[in-house]
Design an enzyme around this catalytic site. Structure first.
Site, PDB file in Angstrom:
ATOM      1  CG  HIS A 123       3.584  21.091 -40.264  1.00 20.40           C
ATOM      2  ND1 HIS A 123       3.210  22.406 -40.383  1.00 20.40           N
ATOM      3  CD2 HIS A 123       4.893  21.105 -39.903  1.00 20.40           C
ATOM      4  CE1 HIS A 123       4.254  23.189 -40.095  1.00 20.40           C
ATOM      5  NE2 HIS A 123       5.289  22.416 -39.805  1.00 20.40           N
ATOM      6  CG  ASN A 155      -3.426  23.226 -41.979  1.00 17.16           C
ATOM      7  OD1 ASN A 155      -2.969  22.273 -41.369  1.00 17.16           O
ATOM      8  ND2 ASN A 155      -2.750  24.350 -42.169  1.00 17.16           N
TER       9      ASN A 155
END
Lengths: 387, 387
Positions: A123, A155
C-alpha cells in the site's frame, strides 16, 4: 458624395466585419486542450487530441496520479487525522485487492503482475490510515494504490513501522497530509568511470505491459499544529529491500529538494515556498548526519550513503554488532534547535516536532497493544499473492 | 396550536437552512484541483496543492509534455503541411540551442547535461519542419524539444532520413500530425531466467538532476488526405544507436497499441478508436514482417527482433553482404491491399498510402538537391556541443 462615402464605409465595414467573423469562427474551430490550471487553449496541433498519459484518480480519502508507463502510482496524496486513525468503522477483513477499473486494462497494474512475482502488493496510502469508513478502507486496496514491495524485512517490517510513525504523528498534529510513492534511483555505472550513472531496476509481467519494481520509496509529510499556524514537514526515502530493524529512521531523512529532483515532482506547492523548503532541508541534512552517525556506532563498517539520497542498499547492520551499542547510540541525539528566523516561517522539520524514532521492533507482533496478538491485520502485513 | 406549528416549522426550517448553508460554505472552502478535462474538484487532500510533475508546453507550431523526472520530453506533438516544409522564412543560421525558461531550472534539461556527454541534442520536432517563421524555427531549438541521441549513424544519418520521409509525407497529404518522443524499453535480464526483464539505460549529468538517455525513439504520424475524409496512420520505433543505412524502414514499423503500452501514452485519442487502431495495427504487423524478411535477405545472420517491439540493437547489416542483395530485396514487396471494411474506417496504414522507403542514403550530403552541397544545415546535422 455622401452616398459614396456611405457605400465605401459599408464596404469597408463589411470587409472588417467579415474578416472578424471569419477569424472568430476559425478560432472557435481550433481544437481545444486544457492546461493543468484549467485554462482552455485552442491550437491546431490538438485537432486529434493530445497524447494521454498519467491518470489522476480521486477517492474518498486520497487522490493519486498513476504512471501508465511504469504501471505504478506516481504519487498518492492522503489526508489523515487522529480520528481517521483511531476509528474502527472500516476493517481489513472485508477488503481485498482489486484492479482499478478507472484505468484502461492495458495501462493498469493487474493482479497478474504481482502473482508469483515474489513482491508484496504494498500500500502507498496504508489501509490502517483510513478506517473511518469501509468504503475509504476498501479504496486503499485498489491496485493503483500499490507498488511491488519487498515483503520480509521491508513492507511487513521496517516500512510498516514507518507507517506507524506517521500514524503517531497524526496524534501530535491537527491534520496531516502525506505523499507516498515509488522511486527509481540511478546507481553508479558498474565498471564505469566515476561520475557515470545508470538506471537499473527489474520489470515484472509480460511485455509490452510490464510493471516496474521501484528501487526506493518516499514519503513526504506535512503536519499542521497550533491550529494550523505552524507545520512540521519532512521527507524520507528508503530502499525497496530488507532493512535491519535497528537502522535509525533519521538516517532515511532526505532534503525535500533532492527528493523532488529525482522524483520530478514538487510537493505541497501551496505551502512549500523556496524559503520554507530551504530552511527545512537544512535541518533535514543535520538530522540525516545524526542518523548516519548513529548508524556508524551501530555498525562501524557501514559504507557511507550516496548523498544527498540513500544508495540502493539494504544498509544491513549485523545483528550481533548492533545489539551491543544500540542502547548507547539511541540517546536523544536528534534534537535540533530551530532558529528564531526559521520559527517565524511557521515551518519546522518533522524531527524537530516529533522525535524521529520508530516504534519498538516487535510492535507489529502484537498490533501495538502489549500482550494482544489480535491486531496483526492492522499492520500492513500485505500477504503475498496466492500462486 | 397553529402558532406552535409555525414555531416548530420555523425552527426545523432554520436548522435545515443552516445545515445546508454550512455544508455549502464548507464545500466552497474545500481546496480545489482540476482534472485534465478542466473539471474543478474540491477535496480536503488538495489543501496544500497537488504534487506538480510533467509540464505541458505550447509553442507556435508544436506542443509538448516535459518529463521532469527523466529530463526529456515525454512527447512532442507537431502539425506540419507542405507549406511549412517548403517555406524558407525561418533559417537555422539564426537559431541556437536554449534552455526552456518555462521550466524551473532544477527540473529542466540544460546545456550542461549535453556538454561532453557524447550525445547530440536531437530535435524531436525537427527544425526543418518549421520554416514558416523564424520564431517557429527558433522554438524547435528549445532544449525541452531535444533528447540525447547518438550522433553518427543515427541523429545525423538514419533518423535524419526518417525525418525527411515524414516531410515527404506532408507533400502527399493535406495535413500531417506527428508525435515524437523517447522510449525506455526493458531488456531481457542478463543472466536472468527467460521471461525476466530489466530497465537499463544511462543517466547523464550530476545527481540529483540527472537526465536519462533513451534506448529508443518513436514517431506516430497521422496524415489527412482526400480533404480530411481519410487518414494514413503509422508508428515507428528505432533504437538510439547507429543503424546501417540499408536496413529497411518497414522493419521499424510497430503496432500502435504495443508502442502505447510501453510508452504509457494513448496517441490521437480523438481519432484512433479501438477499431481503427486494431485495423491499422494488423497492417503494421504485415508491413513489419515484410521489413524483417527484407532484412533477412540483406543479412541472413540477422537475429530476430524482440516482437512486438524492436530490441535495443543497432541491427547492423554488414555492408558487404547488404550491397549484393539490396536491389533484389527492395522490390516493392510492401504493397498491402486494404480490405473494403478497413477502407470504410477511413484509416489506412501509412505504408499503404505512401511507400515506406527512406530517401537515398546519400541524400543528406547534398541537401536533397542533386549536385548541391549547400543545404546541409536543413538536414538535422545537429552539431555536438562544444567542449
Amino acid at each position: 458624395m455622401a452616398a459614396r462615402h456611405i457605400m465605401l464605409g459599408t464596404v469597408v465595414g463589411m470587409g472588417l466585419g467579415g474578416a472578424a467573423a471569419f477569424l472568430y469562427v476559425r478560432r472557435q474551430q481550433q481544437p481545444a486542450a486544457r492546461l493543468p490550471d484549467g485554462t482552455e487553449i485552442r491550437h491546431q496541433v490538438f485537432k486529434h487530441g493530445m497524447p494521454v498519459g498519467d491518470r489522476l484518480r480521486v477517492f474518498t480519502d486520497y487522490a493519486s496520479s498513476f504512471d501508465t508507463r511504469l504501471r505504478n502510482p506516481r504519487w498518492v496524496l492522503e489526508h489523515i487525522d487522529a480520528d481517521k486513525v483511531a476509528s474502527r468503522e472500516g476493517s481489513r477483513k472485508g477488503s481485498g485487492f482489486v484492479e482499478d477499473k478507472g484505468i484502461e486494462r492495458r495501462f493498469r497494474s493487474t493482479l497478474d503482475h504481482f502473482r508469483n512475482s515474489g513482491y508484496d502488493r504494498g500500500h502507498m496510502a496504508p489501509a490502517a490510515n483510513h478506517k473511518r469508513s469501509q468504503e475509504a478502507m476498501d479504496q486503499t486496496f485498489i491496485l493503483s494504490n500499490t507498488s511491488p514491495q519487498v515483503g520480509a524485512g521491508f513492507n511487513r517490517d521496517y516500512w510498516a513501522r514507518f507507517e506507524r510513525f506517521v500514524q503517531d504523528l497524526s496524534r501530535r498534529c491537527d491534520d496531516v497530509w502525506v505523499v507516498t510513492g515509488p522511486l527509481y534511483l540511478p546507481q553508479p555505472a558498474p565498471g564505469g568511470a566515476p561520475g557515470t550513472y545508470v538506471m537499473n531496476h527489474p520489470m515484472i509481467g509480460t511485455p509490452p505491459q510490464l510493471m516496474a519494481v521501484p528501487t526506493h520509496f518516499f514519503k513526504v509529510v506535512l503536519g499542521e499544529f497550533s491550529g494550523g499556524r505552524r507545520a512540521a514537514v519532512g521527507a524520507f526515502v528508503m530502499p525497496n529491500a530488507a532493512i535491519h530493524p535497528q537502522v535509525p529512521l533519521a538516517s532515511f531523512t532526505v532534503p525535500i529538494s533532492a527528493l523532488e529532483e529525482v522524483a520530478g515532482l514538487r510537493f505541497f506547492p501551496g505551502y512549500l515556498s523556496d524559503t520554507r523548503r530551504e530552511a527545512i532541508d537544512e535541518t533535514a541534512l543535520a538530522v540525516q548526519r545524526v542518523g548516519h552517525a548513529e548508524l556508524q556506532l551501530l555498525n562501524p563498517g557501514h559504507q557511507p550513503l550516496l548523498l544527498p539520497l540513500p544508495a540502493n542498499s539494504a544498509q544491513a547492520v549485523p545483528a550481533a554488532a548492533a545489539g551491543a551499542v544500540a542502547a548507547a547510540a539511541l540517546g536523544g541525539s536528534l534534537a535540533v534547535q530551530p532558529t528564531d528566523q526559521r520559527r517565524s516561517l511557521g515551518a519546522v522539520h518533522v524531527c524537530e516536532h516529533t522525535e524521529c524514532r520508530l516504534s519498538a521492533e516487535q510492535l507489529w507482533e502484537n498490533g501495538g497493544r502489549p500482550g494482544s496478538r489480535k491486531g496483526k491485520g492492522e499492520l500492513q502485513r500485505t500477504k503475498s499473492a496466492p500462486p
